[in-house]
Scaffold this motif. Structure first.
Motif, short mmCIF file in Angstrom:
data_model
loop_
_atom_site.label_atom_id
_atom_site.label_comp_id
_atom_site.label_asym_id
_atom_site.label_seq_id
_atom_site.Cartn_x
_atom_site.Cartn_y
_atom_site.Cartn_z
N ASN A 118 5.52 10.92 -11.01
CA ASN A 118 5.17 9.89 -10.04
C ASN A 118 3.95 10.30 -9.23
OD1 ASN A 118 7.04 7.71 -10.32
ND2 ASN A 118 8.63 9.16 -9.69
N ARG A 120 1.65 9.95 -5.69
CA ARG A 120 1.95 9.66 -4.28
C ARG A 120 1.31 8.37 -3.85
NH1 ARG A 120 -0.48 14.43 -1.63
NH2 ARG A 120 -0.56 13.20 0.27
N GLY A 121 0.24 8.00 -4.52
CA GLY A 121 -0.51 6.81 -4.13
C GLY A 121 -0.59 5.80 -5.25
N ALA A 122 -1.60 4.94 -5.15
CA ALA A 122 -1.73 3.84 -6.10
C ALA A 122 -2.98 4.01 -6.95
CB ALA A 122 -1.83 2.53 -5.34
N VAL A 141 -4.78 6.29 -4.39
CA VAL A 141 -5.10 6.02 -2.99
C VAL A 141 -3.78 5.80 -2.24
CG1 VAL A 141 -5.45 3.52 -3.34
CG2 VAL A 141 -6.53 4.65 -1.42
N ARG A 142 -3.64 6.48 -1.09
CA ARG A 142 -2.36 6.39 -0.38
C ARG A 142 -2.54 5.57 0.90
NH1 ARG A 142 2.93 7.76 -0.62
NH2 ARG A 142 3.80 7.83 1.47
N MET A 146 0.27 2.32 9.19
CA MET A 146 0.70 0.91 9.21
C MET A 146 2.15 0.84 9.69
SD MET A 146 1.09 0.68 5.14
CE MET A 146 1.86 2.10 4.37
N LEU A 174 3.25 -2.69 3.63
CA LEU A 174 2.20 -2.08 2.79
C LEU A 174 1.41 -3.18 2.06
CD1 LEU A 174 2.53 1.07 0.63
CD2 LEU A 174 1.45 -0.94 -0.31
N CYS A 189 3.67 -3.66 -8.28
CA CYS A 189 4.47 -2.49 -7.85
C CYS A 189 5.89 -2.53 -8.40
CB CYS A 189 4.56 -2.48 -6.32
SG CYS A 189 5.81 -1.35 -5.66
N TRP A 190 6.35 -1.39 -8.83
CA TRP A 190 7.80 -1.19 -8.90
C TRP A 190 8.11 0.18 -8.35
CZ3 TRP A 190 5.39 -2.31 -13.74
CH2 TRP A 190 5.32 -1.29 -14.65
N SER A 191 9.30 0.31 -7.77
CA SER A 191 9.67 1.49 -7.00
C SER A 191 9.96 2.69 -7.91
CB SER A 191 10.92 1.16 -6.18
OG SER A 191 11.35 2.30 -5.48
N ASP A 192 9.83 3.89 -7.34
CA ASP A 192 10.26 5.07 -8.10
C ASP A 192 11.68 5.48 -7.71
OD1 ASP A 192 9.99 6.51 -5.69
OD2 ASP A 192 7.93 7.03 -6.13
N GLY A 221 8.08 5.04 -10.97
CA GLY A 221 7.55 3.81 -10.37
C GLY A 221 6.06 3.96 -10.17
N GLY A 222 5.46 2.95 -9.59
CA GLY A 222 4.03 3.07 -9.32
C GLY A 222 3.45 1.78 -8.77
N ARG A 223 2.19 1.88 -8.41
CA ARG A 223 1.47 0.73 -7.84
C ARG A 223 0.07 0.67 -8.42
NH1 ARG A 223 4.73 1.44 -3.08
NH2 ARG A 223 5.14 -0.61 -2.18
N PHE A 225 -3.59 -1.44 -7.48
CA PHE A 225 -4.35 -2.39 -6.66
C PHE A 225 -5.53 -2.84 -7.50
CE2 PHE A 225 -3.23 0.55 -2.83
CZ PHE A 225 -1.92 0.11 -2.86
P1 AMP Z 1 8.16 3.21 -3.57
O1 AMP Z 1 8.07 1.72 -3.49
O2 AMP Z 1 8.10 3.89 -2.25
O3 AMP Z 1 9.30 3.66 -4.44
O4 AMP Z 1 6.83 3.65 -4.30
C1 AMP Z 1 6.57 3.32 -5.65
C2 AMP Z 1 5.27 3.97 -6.06
O5 AMP Z 1 4.21 3.39 -5.29
C3 AMP Z 1 5.19 5.47 -5.78
O6 AMP Z 1 5.64 6.19 -6.90
C4 AMP Z 1 3.72 5.68 -5.57
O7 AMP Z 1 3.06 5.79 -6.81
C5 AMP Z 1 3.27 4.37 -4.94
N1 AMP Z 1 3.25 4.46 -3.48
C6 AMP Z 1 4.26 4.74 -2.63
N2 AMP Z 1 3.86 4.74 -1.36
C7 AMP Z 1 2.54 4.45 -1.39
C8 AMP Z 1 1.54 4.31 -0.39
N3 AMP Z 1 1.79 4.50 0.90
N4 AMP Z 1 0.29 4.00 -0.80
C9 AMP Z 1 0.00 3.83 -2.10
N5 AMP Z 1 0.90 3.94 -3.09
C10 AMP Z 1 2.15 4.26 -2.75
#
Ligand code: AMP
Length: 253
Positions: A118, A120-122, A141-142, A146, A174, A189-192, A221-223, A225
């Motif tokens: 996973n 940390r960012g998108a 990018v994180r 916010m 977000l 997006c889908w959650s990790d 998961g991941g995002r 943009f």
């Molecule tokens: P989450 O919805 O928190 O489970 O996050 C899903 C995925 O979105 C994570 O695995 C990251 O790749 C990404 N992600 C989480 N938090 C952020 C953030 N603050 N900014 C950008 N991407 C994020």
């Protein structure tokens, strides 16, 4: 005085030394709320369905209040689907409506579906050419700095709509900040979190929840943009990572 408080946690050491991401969270609060929130964030890092973090970083910075921007939350719609395959097809159809090209879509899904760790960012992609713009592929990018404008109003409003889960509020904050960025046209997006299979696509003024975007139990998961072609990526990164934004949820009828 307002403060930004940010938590990130990982297992097998810090992120920058190869640890794998467990959870992260962001708030903007007054001084008297810091202590309680610190506890809540530590608790979250230690008791997560992805495991018990062995690295927790909490960072607190003061904010210049006059520089904080206020944006309206996106409207929420929800679509029920039977399987994650159906959910991803619906996500693709929405992104086509948002003007994302086939090539960029293909790239987005290939990258997200191919992740072995996973981020940390998108991931940031050009919405037309599919070119990847974020500079550190393992991080992306994180989005940071916010929170909601009025915590009670936001919670009451989401709860009244059956969306009281903290995931929804955090994702809506977000996604609303992301779409208020110069140049960004859509997000996927889908959650990790293994227990949370709902994902979303946002574009225009709307956050489209899709009830299944991955298999229950999957820790991946991941995002992504999507930005308009010729956008200055550094401006996008600066806005997302460094500028403070409060999101008004439930303020308008
Ligand atoms: P989450 O919805 O928190 O489970 O996050 C899903 C995925 O979105 C994570 O695995 C990251 O790749 C990404 N992600 C989480 N938090 C952020 C953030 N603050 N900014 C950008 N991407 C994020």
């Amino acid at each position: 005085m307002l403060y930004s408080i940010r938590m990130r946690s990982a297992i097998n050491g810090p992120h920058e030394e190869g640890g794998s991401h467990i959870s992260g969270a962001e708030r903007i609060v007054r001084e008297e709320e810091l202590e309680e929130l610190g506890k809540e964030l530590i608790n979250r890092a230690l008791h997560h369905s992805k495991g018990k973090a062995d690295f927790i970083n909490i960072r607190i910075d003061t904010l210049e209040e006059e520089k904080i921007q206020v944006v309206e939350a996106l409207h929420i719609t929800s679509s029920e689907v039977e399987s994650y395959e159906e959910g991803r097809l619906l996500g693709k159809a929405l992104l086509v409506k948002a003007g994302i090209s086939e090539i960029a879509l293909e790239k987005a899904f290939t990258l997200l579906e191919g992740l072995s760790l996973n981020m940390r960012g998108a991931i940031v992609l050009d919405a037309i050419t599919g070119e990847r713009l974020d500079e550190i592929p393992s991080r992306g990018v994180r989005v940071s700095h916010m929170d909601v404008w009025d915590k009670k109003k936001a919670r009451d409003n989401l709860e009244a709509r059956g969306l009281g889960n903290i995931h929804v509020q955090e994702a809506l904050v977000l996604a609303s900040k992301v779409l208020s960025s110069p140049g960004i046209v859509a997000e996927l997006c889908w959650s990790d979190d293994p227990d949370y299979v709902t994902g979303y696509v946002s574009y225009g003024q709307t956050y489209h929840r899709i009830t299944k975007m991955k298999n229950y139990g999957s820790p991946m998961g991941g995002r992504v943009f999507f930005v308009a072609s010729h956008t200055d990526y550094e401006k996008v990164r600066h806005y997302l990572e460094e500028e403070s934004v409060l999101v008004r949820i439930g303020e308008k009828g």
